[in-house]
Design a protein around this motif. Structure first.
Motif, PDB file in Angstrom:
ATOM      1  N   ARG B  26      33.327  -7.322 -49.219  1.00 43.26           N
ATOM      2  CA  ARG B  26      34.751  -7.414 -49.542  1.00 43.26           C
ATOM      3  C   ARG B  26      34.943  -8.235 -50.817  1.00 43.26           C
ATOM      4  O   ARG B  26      34.117  -9.083 -51.151  1.00 43.26           O
ATOM      5  N   TYR B  27      36.060  -7.930 -51.472  1.00 46.53           N
ATOM      6  CA  TYR B  27      36.386  -8.560 -52.752  1.00 46.53           C
ATOM      7  C   TYR B  27      37.690  -9.297 -52.570  1.00 46.53           C
ATOM      8  O   TYR B  27      38.713  -8.718 -52.238  1.00 46.53           O
ATOM      9  N   VAL B  28      37.660 -10.618 -52.768  1.00 43.69           N
ATOM     10  CA  VAL B  28      38.840 -11.450 -52.537  1.00 43.69           C
ATOM     11  C   VAL B  28      39.278 -12.068 -53.854  1.00 43.69           C
ATOM     12  O   VAL B  28      38.451 -12.528 -54.637  1.00 43.69           O
ATOM     13  N   MET B  29      40.578 -12.106 -54.067  1.00 37.60           N
ATOM     14  CA  MET B  29      41.093 -12.725 -55.276  1.00 37.60           C
ATOM     15  C   MET B  29      42.127 -13.760 -54.875  1.00 37.60           C
ATOM     16  O   MET B  29      43.063 -13.464 -54.148  1.00 37.60           O
ATOM     17  N   LYS B  30      41.936 -14.987 -55.348  1.00 35.16           N
ATOM     18  CA  LYS B  30      42.896 -16.056 -55.012  1.00 35.16           C
ATOM     19  C   LYS B  30      43.535 -16.550 -56.298  1.00 35.16           C
ATOM     20  O   LYS B  30      42.849 -16.916 -57.252  1.00 35.16           O
ATOM     21  N   TYR B  31      44.853 -16.565 -56.299  1.00 34.65           N
ATOM     22  CA  TYR B  31      45.575 -16.984 -57.501  1.00 34.65           C
ATOM     23  C   TYR B  31      46.528 -18.114 -57.178  1.00 34.65           C
ATOM     24  O   TYR B  31      47.299 -18.026 -56.221  1.00 34.65           O
ATOM     25  N   ARG B  32      46.476 -19.179 -57.994  1.00 42.39           N
ATOM     26  CA  ARG B  32      47.411 -20.287 -57.830  1.00 42.39           C
ATOM     27  C   ARG B  32      48.212 -20.431 -59.124  1.00 42.39           C
ATOM     28  O   ARG B  32      47.673 -20.877 -60.139  1.00 42.39           O
ATOM     29  N   LYS B  37      45.094 -21.155 -61.868  1.00 40.58           N
ATOM     30  CA  LYS B  37      43.689 -20.877 -61.610  1.00 40.58           C
ATOM     31  C   LYS B  37      43.517 -19.564 -60.844  1.00 40.58           C
ATOM     32  O   LYS B  37      44.323 -19.222 -59.984  1.00 40.58           O
ATOM     33  N   LEU B  38      42.416 -18.894 -61.178  1.00 38.39           N
ATOM     34  CA  LEU B  38      42.086 -17.632 -60.516  1.00 38.39           C
ATOM     35  C   LEU B  38      40.643 -17.719 -60.026  1.00 38.39           C
ATOM     36  O   LEU B  38      39.759 -18.122 -60.776  1.00 38.39           O
ATOM     37  N   MET B  62      39.113  -8.780 -65.252  1.00 42.20           N
ATOM     38  CA  MET B  62      39.329  -8.678 -63.821  1.00 42.20           C
ATOM     39  C   MET B  62      39.976  -7.344 -63.474  1.00 42.20           C
ATOM     40  O   MET B  62      39.651  -6.744 -62.454  1.00 42.20           O
ATOM     41  N   GLU B  63      40.883  -6.891 -64.339  1.00 38.05           N
ATOM     42  CA  GLU B  63      41.524  -5.596 -64.093  1.00 38.05           C
ATOM     43  C   GLU B  63      40.504  -4.487 -64.048  1.00 38.05           C
ATOM     44  O   GLU B  63      40.560  -3.592 -63.210  1.00 38.05           O
ATOM     45  N   ASN B  66      38.709  -4.671 -60.886  1.00 35.24           N
ATOM     46  CA  ASN B  66      39.569  -4.146 -59.828  1.00 35.24           C
ATOM     47  C   ASN B  66      39.464  -2.638 -59.760  1.00 35.24           C
ATOM     48  O   ASN B  66      39.302  -2.060 -58.686  1.00 35.24           O
TER      49      ASN B  66
END
Lengths: 145, 103
Positions: B26-32, B37-38, B62-63, B66
């Motif tokens: 799985r591919y997880v992306m966390k953005y704050r 921060k990414l 990143m796009e 994706n």
């Protein structure tokens, strides 16, 4: 607004049925249920997630391949190789409190990925831009030097 | 945590991880937004690869990743990512010198 009222088992007092339900089954966490949506409503909710978490908080987006079948069924499917399982791409988004999800087929994913990229570009703009001149600058092009 | 410094290494390793076990990876992306921060994570529940950034230039990379993952997850680990169609199709070949021969 009509609210269902029932008797609380512990105190014997009347209370709203929703809290009664959670007392009856402590594993049923009504606040943390995952909402499965179609592609477009999912993108709308994702936009809201990003907007809600601008000043604080994180947004997680997970992508995974899945057949969306239960473990037991998956084993029987594996045993009969004649039928190839239909894979879908599962996308989940959460801000720690609310979770939304969506499944995509091979046909949907291209349209989804363009819209998804638009949502990301629109909201993920807090990252630092390079101050030095670089070949491809996302913002204004530097005048020829 | 297993943070990878180079973007290209991260991409290469994530793709091989996915191809080895497409269903578990799985591919997880966390953005704050507040911290700017990414963090990207790719894991198959055995091995974990992470990449963190605060640079806007990594957005485009990143796009692309994706798109890659979307294609591989929806169509299969062997699928080839199609080239970006809309822009190329929209621009007709620039061969309109002079008047066209319209009969």
């Amino acid at each position: 607004m009509i609210v269902d009222w029932t008797v609380d088992l512990n105190s014997g007092l009347w209370c709203p049925a929703s809290s009664f339900r959670s007392q009856l089954d402590p594993t049923l966490d009504l606040n943390n249920t995952e909402v499965l949506l179609e592609a477009d409503p999912f993108l709308n909710e994702l936009t809201k997630l990003y907007e809600r978490n601008k000043t604080s908080g994180s947004v997680w987006v997970t992508m995974k391949r899945s057949t969306l079948k239960h473990q037991k069924k998956r084993k029987t499917i594996e045993e009969s190789p004649a039928v190839e399982p239909e894979y879908r791409c599962l996308v989940r988004a959460t801000d720690g409190k609310k979770t939304i999800s969506c499944t995509l087929s091979a046909k949907d994913h291209q349209r989804f990925q363009t819209s998804y990229a638009t949502v990301l570009k629109a909201h993920m703009d807090a990252l630092k831009k390079r101050e030095k001149k670089d070949k491809k600058s996302a913002s204004t092009k530097a005048p020829g030097s | 945590m297993v943070y990878v410094d180079s973007w290209d290494t991260f991409v290469e390793r994530s793709i091989s991880l996915f191809r080895a076990d497409p269903v578990a990876t799985r591919y997880v992306m966390k953005y704050r937004h507040c911290d700017g921060k990414l963090v990207l994570k790719v894991t198959d529940n055995r091995e974990c690869l992470k990449f963190k950034t605060d640079q806007a230039q990594d957005m485009r990379k990143m796009e692309k990743l994706n798109n890659l993952f979307f294609t591989m997850m929806a169509r299969g680990p062997d699928a080839v990512v199609p080239e970006e169609l809309p822009k190329e199709q929209a621009a007709p070949p620039p061969s309109k010198k002079g008047r066209g021969r319209r009969q």
